[in-house]
Scaffold this active site. Structure first.
Site, PDB file in Angstrom:
ATOM      1  N   ASP A  93     -14.687  -5.119 -17.370  1.00 59.28           N
ATOM      2  CA  ASP A  93     -13.332  -4.585 -17.271  1.00 59.28           C
ATOM      3  C   ASP A  93     -12.327  -5.611 -17.791  1.00 59.28           C
ATOM      4  O   ASP A  93     -12.387  -6.778 -17.395  1.00 59.28           O
ATOM      5  CB  ASP A  93     -13.042  -4.278 -15.794  1.00 59.28           C
ATOM      6  CG  ASP A  93     -11.709  -3.611 -15.532  1.00 59.28           C
ATOM      7  OD1 ASP A  93     -10.891  -3.485 -16.464  1.00 59.28           O
ATOM      8  OD2 ASP A  93     -11.484  -3.209 -14.377  1.00 59.28           O
ATOM      9  N   SER A 130      -6.948   1.073 -10.190  1.00 59.07           N
ATOM     10  CA  SER A 130      -6.209   0.746 -11.410  1.00 59.07           C
ATOM     11  C   SER A 130      -4.707   0.695 -11.131  1.00 59.07           C
ATOM     12  O   SER A 130      -4.264  -0.094 -10.291  1.00 59.07           O
ATOM     13  CB  SER A 130      -6.580   1.744 -12.508  1.00 59.07           C
ATOM     14  OG  SER A 130      -6.146   1.312 -13.777  1.00 59.07           O
ATOM     15  N   HIS A 137     -14.254  -0.601 -16.449  1.00 56.22           N
ATOM     16  CA  HIS A 137     -13.070  -0.064 -15.785  1.00 56.22           C
ATOM     17  C   HIS A 137     -13.205   1.459 -15.677  1.00 56.22           C
ATOM     18  O   HIS A 137     -13.599   2.130 -16.626  1.00 56.22           O
ATOM     19  CB  HIS A 137     -11.806  -0.406 -16.580  1.00 56.22           C
ATOM     20  CG  HIS A 137     -10.536  -0.086 -15.844  1.00 56.22           C
ATOM     21  ND1 HIS A 137     -10.041  -0.895 -14.856  1.00 56.22           N
ATOM     22  CD2 HIS A 137      -9.688   0.965 -15.934  1.00 56.22           C
ATOM     23  CE1 HIS A 137      -8.925  -0.359 -14.369  1.00 56.22           C
ATOM     24  NE2 HIS A 137      -8.693   0.773 -15.002  1.00 56.22           N
TER      25      HIS A 137
END
Length: 309
Positions: free
Chosen positions: A247, A153, A277
């Site tokens: 995601d 991320s 995600h």
């Protein structure tokens, strides 16, 4: 298209709770919630040695396979958390699992978080941390020729920008990059932000509120805010990108793969189906998470350039 059963239960509970928004949480509650989610990471890996150290006024967590000696391949790891949360506590089990399954020394960098510290604090800390590890490689037991920059991320974003900064400065380069559903476009212009932005726990609001806290005075098109649009990727080391089907960031990760191909960077990309995600941290409920950990561990000791077609 279907979610994995364990993840589907998490998503159903999130929707039933009214899709609570990160924007409505204060930052302390948001950070505490991230730490609380670590119960989903699975059984704690204990076949490793863990040490928190301070070098040149930065803090690192060094995780090594138990009994390991000498200079090992190294993963410099940047945690996720949308630039506003996360740290050693949120990623403890992933660091442990990665060290055990790969046989590498995994060194996590603690970078400063927003809103207390805004751009470019995290970027500067990420670069400085990598250079400190390079400087003290012998002391840390790190093989300088086998360093991977990795992150999930926001951490994937920081791994990429750190490699770009090192390249621009004609400094050392890592052997490879490992980017796990990286945050790459603060303008949120890709379709998956709309398609996957409401229901899957880490929502459009979660991601964009993180950018807003970290980039309050920064043009969202700045090359270090939205690096997917850069034209200077050529010369980066081999890279593997991981994306997740549900995601909001899926499309930008896959766009980075395309742009790497166009700019001559050796790159592979894998989309994991049925997951959201953050799934890398959900090994307690997700088979894909357990699989991706073993895949990442294999890749960090088998760089793309060292494999036969």
């Amino acid at each position: 298209m279907a979610l994995e059963s364990g993840i589907a239960q998490l998503v159903e509970a999130f929707i039933a709770a009214g899709r609570p928004s990160s924007r409505e949480q204060n930052i302390d509650d948001r950070r505490a919630g991230y730490i609380a989610s670590t119960v989903l990471a699975g059984e704690t890996e204990t076949r490793v040695q863990v040490e928190d150290i301070e070098l040149d006024v930065m803090t690192f967590r060094v995780v090594s396979p138990r009994g390991a000696t000498g200079n090992l391949p190294c993963v410099i790891y940047y945690h996720g958390g949308c630039f506003v949360s996360g740290g050693f506590a949120t990623h403890d089990n992933q660091l442990r699992q990665l060290a055990w399954y790969s046989g590498c020394r995994v060194i996590a960098v603690q970078y400063r978080l927003a809103p207390e510290h805004t751009f470019p604090a995290a970027h500067n800390d990420a670069e400085t941390g990598a250079n400190i590890i390079w400087k003290y490689a012998q002391k840390l037991g790190v093989d300088r020729g086998r360093i991977t920059l990795a992150g999930d991320s926001a951490g994937g974003h920081l791994a990429l920008v750190t490699a770009l900064r090192l390249k621009a400065a004609n400094q050392w380069q890592p052997a490879q990059l490992m980017l796990i559903y990286p945050m790459l476009d603060a303008t949120a212009r890709f379709e998956s932000y709309d398609r996957n932005g409401q229901d899957y726990i880490i929502t459009r609001d979660t991601l964009l509120s993180g950018y807003e806290m970290y980039l309050p005075q920064t043009d969202l098109r700045h090359p270090e805010a939205s690096p997917v649009w850069r034209e200077d990727f050529n010369g980066l080391p081999p890279t593997h990108i991981i994306t997740a089907e549900f995601d909001p960031l899926r499309d930008e990760g896959e766009a980075l793969y395309q742009r790497f191909q166009e700019q001559g960077v050796e790159c592979t990309c894998q989309r994991y189906l049925g997951v959201i995600h953050g799934f890398f941290q959900l090994a307690g409920v997700s088979q894909a998470a357990r699989n991706v950990m073993r895949d990442v561990a294999w890749r960090v000791v088998n760089p793309v350039s060292g494999r036969h077609a």
